[in-house]
Enzyme design. Structure first.
Site, short mmCIF file in Angstrom:
data_model
loop_
_atom_site.label_atom_id
_atom_site.label_comp_id
_atom_site.label_asym_id
_atom_site.label_seq_id
_atom_site.Cartn_x
_atom_site.Cartn_y
_atom_site.Cartn_z
N GLY A 60 41.15 120.71 -2.25
CA GLY A 60 41.92 119.93 -1.33
C GLY A 60 43.36 120.82 -1.15
O GLY A 60 43.73 121.77 -2.03
N CYS A 76 54.68 111.32 -1.78
CA CYS A 76 55.52 112.61 -1.49
C CYS A 76 56.99 112.25 -0.98
O CYS A 76 57.91 112.67 -1.51
CB CYS A 76 54.94 113.49 -0.79
SG CYS A 76 53.89 112.62 0.81
N SER A 110 50.14 118.22 6.71
CA SER A 110 49.70 118.58 5.42
C SER A 110 49.62 117.60 4.36
O SER A 110 48.86 117.44 3.41
CB SER A 110 50.29 119.75 4.75
OG SER A 110 51.63 119.57 4.57
N GLY A 111 50.40 116.29 4.52
CA GLY A 111 50.38 115.31 3.76
C GLY A 111 49.03 114.52 3.83
O GLY A 111 48.69 113.78 3.11
N GLN A 171 57.06 113.55 8.67
CA GLN A 171 56.20 113.61 7.73
C GLN A 171 55.20 114.77 8.35
O GLN A 171 54.60 114.68 9.27
CB GLN A 171 55.44 112.66 7.05
CG GLN A 171 56.40 111.85 6.27
CD GLN A 171 55.89 110.65 5.65
OE1 GLN A 171 56.44 109.50 5.50
NE2 GLN A 171 54.73 110.98 4.66
N LYS A 188 55.02 101.80 0.13
CA LYS A 188 54.94 102.60 -1.15
C LYS A 188 56.63 103.27 -1.22
O LYS A 188 56.97 102.94 -2.35
CB LYS A 188 54.04 103.75 -0.50
CG LYS A 188 52.74 103.91 -0.75
CD LYS A 188 51.65 105.02 -0.67
CE LYS A 188 50.53 104.73 0.02
NZ LYS A 188 49.83 105.89 0.72
N HIS A 245 58.47 117.69 4.54
CA HIS A 245 58.77 116.48 5.10
C HIS A 245 60.30 116.36 5.31
O HIS A 245 60.73 116.94 4.14
CB HIS A 245 58.26 115.32 3.97
CG HIS A 245 56.95 114.87 4.17
ND1 HIS A 245 55.79 115.47 4.83
CD2 HIS A 245 56.43 114.03 3.26
CE1 HIS A 245 54.76 115.02 4.71
NE2 HIS A 245 54.85 114.07 3.51
N ARG A 281 29.87 117.93 -2.46
CA ARG A 281 29.85 118.99 -1.42
C ARG A 281 30.42 120.30 -1.63
O ARG A 281 29.88 121.16 -1.06
CB ARG A 281 30.61 118.55 0.06
CG ARG A 281 30.15 117.32 0.62
CD ARG A 281 31.04 116.87 1.60
NE ARG A 281 32.43 116.29 1.16
CZ ARG A 281 32.98 115.12 0.65
NH1 ARG A 281 31.95 114.13 0.77
NH2 ARG A 281 34.06 114.84 0.17
N VAL A 323 46.22 119.89 -1.96
CA VAL A 323 47.47 119.52 -2.86
C VAL A 323 46.45 120.10 -4.04
O VAL A 323 47.36 120.98 -4.97
CB VAL A 323 47.52 118.15 -3.35
CG1 VAL A 323 48.47 117.76 -4.70
CG2 VAL A 323 48.33 117.36 -2.01
N ARG A 345 54.66 110.46 11.36
CA ARG A 345 53.99 111.62 11.45
C ARG A 345 54.51 112.70 12.38
O ARG A 345 54.36 112.13 13.82
CB ARG A 345 52.50 111.54 11.29
CG ARG A 345 51.53 112.74 11.17
CD ARG A 345 51.65 113.25 9.61
NE ARG A 345 51.11 112.19 8.81
CZ ARG A 345 51.05 112.30 7.60
NH1 ARG A 345 51.61 113.06 7.06
NH2 ARG A 345 50.49 111.12 6.66
P1 A2P Z 1 35.65 118.23 -1.31
O1 A2P Z 1 36.34 119.51 -0.83
O2 A2P Z 1 34.63 118.66 -1.97
O3 A2P Z 1 35.48 116.90 -0.33
P2 A2P Z 1 42.39 116.81 1.03
O4 A2P Z 1 43.16 115.94 0.75
O5 A2P Z 1 42.96 118.01 1.27
O6 A2P Z 1 41.36 116.52 2.14
O7 A2P Z 1 41.50 116.90 -0.23
C1 A2P Z 1 40.91 115.98 -1.15
C2 A2P Z 1 40.15 116.41 -2.58
O8 A2P Z 1 39.34 115.52 -2.82
C3 A2P Z 1 39.06 117.76 -2.25
O9 A2P Z 1 39.22 118.41 -3.15
C4 A2P Z 1 37.75 116.62 -2.11
O10 A2P Z 1 36.83 117.42 -2.47
C5 A2P Z 1 37.96 115.84 -3.19
N1 A2P Z 1 37.31 114.63 -3.21
C6 A2P Z 1 37.31 113.89 -2.08
N2 A2P Z 1 36.33 112.84 -2.45
C7 A2P Z 1 35.90 113.01 -3.49
C8 A2P Z 1 34.81 112.50 -4.47
N3 A2P Z 1 34.31 111.33 -4.00
N4 A2P Z 1 34.52 112.86 -5.71
C9 A2P Z 1 35.40 113.97 -6.14
N5 A2P Z 1 36.16 114.63 -5.49
C10 A2P Z 1 36.53 114.28 -3.97
#
Ligand code: A2P
Length: 340
Positions: free
Chosen positions: A15, A133, A163-164, A160, A217, A246, A42, A17, A239
């Site tokens: 992701g 954040c 990207s958040g 904000q 929050k 931000h 995935r 972050v 947003r």
């Molecule tokens: P994935 O890339 O396989 O979906 P962002 O906030 O940028 O969308 O990133 C979210 C992060 O959290 C990604 O790395 C995503 O993996 C991971 N993620 C989301 N759901 C799950 C889950 N159920 N188990 C593990 N990782 C998760």
């Protein structure tokens, strides 16, 4: 820092972050013995770079944490609520960037410039929470002012960056901007309205009191981090079509006499803060300039002429760095240096 090295996991590594967390670990020379990257099924099998090597992403499961010392999570609230306890059970301390654990009274909520001592409470559940954040960048400059003048009330409006919300939101702003400029149709997948060329006074879900979860929050986390439930906080979170960084317009009212000149000199010495305040020369903090940096930039510091003890200011920080990844890695550094 001691010479000891640690087995580190980044959960949510694919992701926005998570990616920055990997960069921060490298940039700050975190004492890593071994590193593993976890994400959803995935992404299992994908490869991510680390110090010139490729590391294969594994699926996050309840068995992922054996032998690990620290797991830095940024995989969403429900994922961390489900999996952080498995990490803790295996003796792996979690630093969690989601909102899943922040308000648990047994879990410390930490901004290293404000309440590093709270990290000691990690032994309660094996979890330390990284704040929201917008809250992090607000409390870094406000805490030294609270210590000196006693803050009665904070009124904050945020601007904000997308990207958040995550990687998909960055793509959505990019796609919508291109589509609108080329008179093409576009999709709205992440936000309920068009984000390009627009401002949405809506971050996270609406609650019964009319505020959004993001706004509440900022209220609740600020009091927990500053360890003072008497501070009044009211927030409007918005947003805006900015990719990174931000911005916040902040008004404070204090118990004792305060002046803009004193505030400026206190903030010039405050840890983590950079004063950027020379309006006569068009110098003030801006998202485009804060992006890519770890500081919290403060400018437009003025006396609030409508009350006796009030200050207005403009605060900007990179929401993915100090607002998320850098703060989490700073917490992990203190943890390794002083507790593990
Ligand atoms: P994935 O890339 O396989 O979906 P962002 O906030 O940028 O969308 O990133 C979210 C992060 O959290 C990604 O790395 C995503 O993996 C991971 N993620 C989301 N759901 C799950 C889950 N159920 N188990 C593990 N990782 C998760």
């Amino acid at each position: 820092m001691s010479k000891k090295r640690f087995n580190v996991i980044v959960a949510g590594a694919t992701g926005a972050v998570g990616n920055q967390m990997i960069t921060c670990l490298v940039e700050r020379n975190f004492p890593v013995k071994s590193i593993r990257f976890l994400a959803s099924g995935r992404s299992a099998g994908k490869k991510l770079g680390y110090k010139g090597d490729e590391v294969v992403v594994e699926e996050l499961t309840e068995h992922s944490f054996k032998g690990a010392d620290i797991a830095i999570f940024s995989a969403g609230g429900s994922t961390s609520q489900t999996f952080a306890p498995f990490a803790a059970k295996d003796g792996c301390v979690v630093v969690d960037n989601s909102s899943g654990w922040r308000m648990d009274p047994e879990v410390p909520l930490v901004v290293p410039e404000v309440n590093p001592h709270a990290i000691a409470q990690y032994t309660n559940k094996g979890i330390i929470a990284n704040p929201n954040c917008s809250t992090i960048q607000m409390v870094v400059p406000l805490y030294p002012l609270h210590k000196k003048y006693g803050i009665k009330r904070i009124v904050v409006s945020t601007y904000q960056a997308v990207s958040g919300t995550g990687k998909e939101a960055v793509d959505e702003l990019d796609n919508q901007t291109r589509a609108i400029l080329n008179f093409k149709d576009f999709e709205k997948k992440v936000y309920p309205h068009t984000i390009a060329f627009n401002c949405l006074p809506h971050i996270d879900a609406f609650m019964e009191n009319g505020y959004t979860k993001e706004e509440m929050k900022m209220v609740n986390e600020t009091r927990k981090i500053m360890e003072d439930d008497t501070i009044g906080v009211t927030a409007t979170t918005v947003r805006v079509p900015v990719f990174y960084g931000h911005s916040e317009s902040i008004n404070i009212e204090t118990k004792s006499n305060i002046s803009a000149a004193e505030v400026k000199s206190i903030l010039e010495k405050a840890p983590g803060v950079k004063v950027v305040d020379d309006p006569q020369n068009n110098i003030y903090p801006m998202a485009l300039e804060a992006a890519g940096h770890d500081g919290v930039f403060v400018g437009r510091i003025r006396n609030d002429e409508s009350i006796s003890n009030g200050i207005n200011m403009w605060i900007v920080a990179d929401n993915i760095r100090k607002g998320a990844a850098t703060n989490a890695v700073q917490i992990a550094e203190i943890l390794t240096r002083e507790y593990l």
